[in-house]
Design an enzyme around this catalytic site. Structure first.
Site, short mmCIF file in Angstrom:
data_model
loop_
_atom_site.label_atom_id
_atom_site.label_comp_id
_atom_site.label_asym_id
_atom_site.label_seq_id
_atom_site.Cartn_x
_atom_site.Cartn_y
_atom_site.Cartn_z
N ASP A 45 0.86 -1.18 0.00
CA ASP A 45 0.00 0.00 0.00
C ASP A 45 0.89 1.23 0.00
O ASP A 45 2.06 1.16 0.38
CB ASP A 45 -0.91 0.02 1.24
CG ASP A 45 -2.16 0.86 1.03
OD1 ASP A 45 -2.03 2.07 0.76
OD2 ASP A 45 -3.28 0.31 1.11
N GLY A 84 -6.03 -2.27 -4.40
CA GLY A 84 -5.44 -0.94 -4.39
C GLY A 84 -6.11 -0.01 -5.40
O GLY A 84 -6.50 -0.42 -6.49
N GLY A 85 -6.22 1.25 -5.01
CA GLY A 85 -6.77 2.25 -5.91
C GLY A 85 -7.61 3.27 -5.18
O GLY A 85 -7.81 3.19 -3.96
N SER A 123 -16.70 -3.11 -8.65
CA SER A 123 -17.71 -2.41 -7.86
C SER A 123 -19.06 -2.44 -8.56
O SER A 123 -19.14 -2.54 -9.80
CB SER A 123 -17.27 -0.95 -7.66
OG SER A 123 -18.32 -0.16 -7.15
N HIS A 125 -20.59 0.04 -9.04
CA HIS A 125 -20.65 1.28 -9.81
C HIS A 125 -20.19 1.09 -11.25
O HIS A 125 -20.38 1.99 -12.08
CB HIS A 125 -19.86 2.37 -9.10
CG HIS A 125 -20.46 2.70 -7.77
ND1 HIS A 125 -21.70 3.27 -7.64
CD2 HIS A 125 -20.01 2.47 -6.50
CE1 HIS A 125 -21.99 3.41 -6.36
NE2 HIS A 125 -20.98 2.92 -5.65
N TYR A 154 -15.18 6.87 -11.52
CA TYR A 154 -14.81 5.71 -10.70
C TYR A 154 -15.41 4.44 -11.29
O TYR A 154 -14.73 3.42 -11.42
CB TYR A 154 -15.28 5.93 -9.27
CG TYR A 154 -15.18 4.70 -8.38
CD1 TYR A 154 -13.95 4.23 -7.96
CD2 TYR A 154 -16.34 4.03 -7.97
CE1 TYR A 154 -13.86 3.11 -7.15
CE2 TYR A 154 -16.25 2.92 -7.16
CZ TYR A 154 -15.01 2.45 -6.75
OH TYR A 154 -14.93 1.34 -5.96
N LYS A 158 -13.67 0.89 -12.96
CA LYS A 158 -13.94 -0.50 -12.60
C LYS A 158 -14.34 -1.30 -13.84
O LYS A 158 -13.98 -2.49 -13.96
CB LYS A 158 -15.02 -0.56 -11.53
CG LYS A 158 -14.57 0.02 -10.19
CD LYS A 158 -13.33 -0.68 -9.67
CE LYS A 158 -12.90 -0.19 -8.31
NZ LYS A 158 -11.71 -0.88 -7.79
N SER A 183 -20.99 -3.11 -1.04
CA SER A 183 -20.39 -2.21 -0.05
C SER A 183 -19.85 -3.09 1.07
O SER A 183 -20.59 -3.89 1.64
CB SER A 183 -21.42 -1.21 0.50
OG SER A 183 -22.57 -1.87 0.99
N ARG A 194 -29.83 1.72 1.74
CA ARG A 194 -29.29 1.04 0.55
C ARG A 194 -28.35 -0.09 0.95
O ARG A 194 -28.26 -1.13 0.29
CB ARG A 194 -28.57 2.06 -0.34
CG ARG A 194 -27.98 1.48 -1.61
CD ARG A 194 -27.47 2.60 -2.52
NE ARG A 194 -26.82 2.06 -3.70
CZ ARG A 194 -25.52 1.82 -3.80
NH1 ARG A 194 -24.72 2.11 -2.78
NH2 ARG A 194 -24.99 1.33 -4.90
#
Length: 286
Positions: A45, A84-85, A123, A125, A154, A158, A183, A194
Site C-alpha cells: 500500500d 489498491g486504488g 464495484s 458502480h 470511478y 472499474k 459495499s 441502501r
C-alpha cells in the site's frame, strides 16, 4: 524481501498471496481474515499498514503505479488480490492514473512473474446505471456479468479493470475473478438503507476471496460481492458456483436504520444509488 529459498530453509509458509491496497478499509479487514497456516501475505500500500515483524507477512510500501516495485512484489507470488486504488469518485486524471493505469501495471507485473491467479475488486458502480427493476427479471437478481453501465469516472475505472482482466485471461491464460463489491464495511450502517441490499460482511468477503483462491481451472468470471441479504438485488448464482456460501444478512441491522431516509429519484431507480447524481470528477464520500 524474503526469497523462496529462504522460505524453505526457515520453514516459513509456502503459499504466497499479494494484497494491494492492504492498508485500506477492505484490505485491513482481509489481512486478519485471510491469515492461514502455511500462507504468507505480502501486503502492499502507499500507506504503511503497520504491525511489522510477523513471520507470515511481508510488507511493502509504495504505489501500484510503480512498475519496478510491482515486479518485486509479484516475485514468487501464487495469487494477487488487487484492492489498491481510489475507492470513490475523483478527478479523471487521478482515476486514470491510479485505477486504470495502476491495474494495468499490477496485471502486467503478475503476468511477467508467472502469477497464475488474480482477483480484481470491482464495484457495483461499474453497472451503476443499471435499473434496479432489472433485478426482478433474473431468477436470482441482477446477473453478475451484466454489461457495464458506469455511473461515475470511478465506475468507468472499474469497467476498465474488468476489461483488462478479461484481456489478461484470454491472452495469457491467467485465472481472473472479478468481484463486483456492493459495499464492504464492518456493518451496513454507513450506507443507509441502501446498505441493506448492497452489504458484503467482512466475514463473507473473506469467504468469497477464499472461494476465488481455491479455483482449479483457469477462467475469467465476474461475481457479485454481497452477502445473502434479505433485500439483495444482485445474483449470487455465479458466486455460489465458485463455492461461496454467505453466512450473513444485513437485515439484522434494519432496526437501526428505521429512521434513515428512503431513497428517491435516481437513487431509488439505479443500482449506483447516489453515485448516479454525484458530480463527475469531484471527490465524494457517497
Amino acid at each position: 524481501m524474503v526469497t523462496q529459498d529462504e522460505d524453505v530453509r526457515s520453514g516459513m509458509p509456502q503459499e504466497r498471496i499479494l494484497i494491494t491496497g492492504a492498508a485500506g478499509i477492505v484490505g485491513t479487514m482481509m489481512r486478519e481474515r485471510l491469515r492461514r497456516p502455511g500462507r504468507l501475505l505480502r501486503l502492499l500500500d502507499v500507506a504503511d499498514p503497520g504491525d511489522h515483524g510477523r513471520p507470515d507477512e511481508d510488507v511493502l510500501t509504495g504505489s501500484v503505479n510503480d512498475a519496478a516495485l510491482m515486479a518485486t512484489a509479484c516475485e514468487g507470488i501464487d495469487s494477487v488480490i488487487h484492492l489498491g486504488g481510489i475507492s470513490r469518485e475523483n478527478s479523471w486524471a487521478n482515476i486514470l492514473q491510479v485505477n486504470i493505469d495502476g491495474t494495468h501495471t499490477v496485471l502486467d507485473a503478475a503476468r511477467q512473474a508467472g502469477v497464475r491467479r488474480v482477483i480484481l475488486a470491482s464495484s457495483n458502480h461499474a453497472v451503476g446505471f443499471r435499473r434496479l427493476s432489472e433485478a426482478a427479471e433474473g431468477p436470482d437478481g441482477l446477473p453478475a456479468d451484466s454489461t457495464a453501465r458506469p455511473d461515475t469516472y470511478y465506475g468507468v475505472s472499474k469497467a476498465a479493470m474488468e476489461a483488462l482482466g478479461s484481456l489478461y485471461h484470454s491472452r495469457f491464460g491467467m485465472d481472473v475473478t472479478v468481484i463486483r463489491i456492493g459495499s464492504c464495511f464492518p456493518d451496513p450502517l454507513p450506507i443507509g438503507k441502501r446498505g441493506l441490499a448492497t452489504w458484503l460482511s467482512p466475514d463473507d468477503a473473506a469467504r468469497l476471496f477464499e472461494s476465488a483462491l481455491a479455483t482449479q481451472e483457469p477462467d475469467y468470471r465476474v461475481v457479485w460481492g454481497v452477502s445473502d441479504n434479505t433485500r439483495r438485488v444482485y445474483s449470487l448464482a455465479e458466486a455460489r458456483r465458485l463455492g461461496y456460501v454467505s453466512h450473513d444478512d444485513a437485515e439484522t441491522y434494519a432496526g437501526q436504520l428505521a429512521d434513515a431516509p428512503d431513497a428517491s429519484g435516481p437513487a431509488a431507480t439505479y443500482v449506483g444509488g447516489g453515485f448516479c447524481t454525484a458530480a463527475l470528477g469531484e471527490f465524494n464520500q457517497l
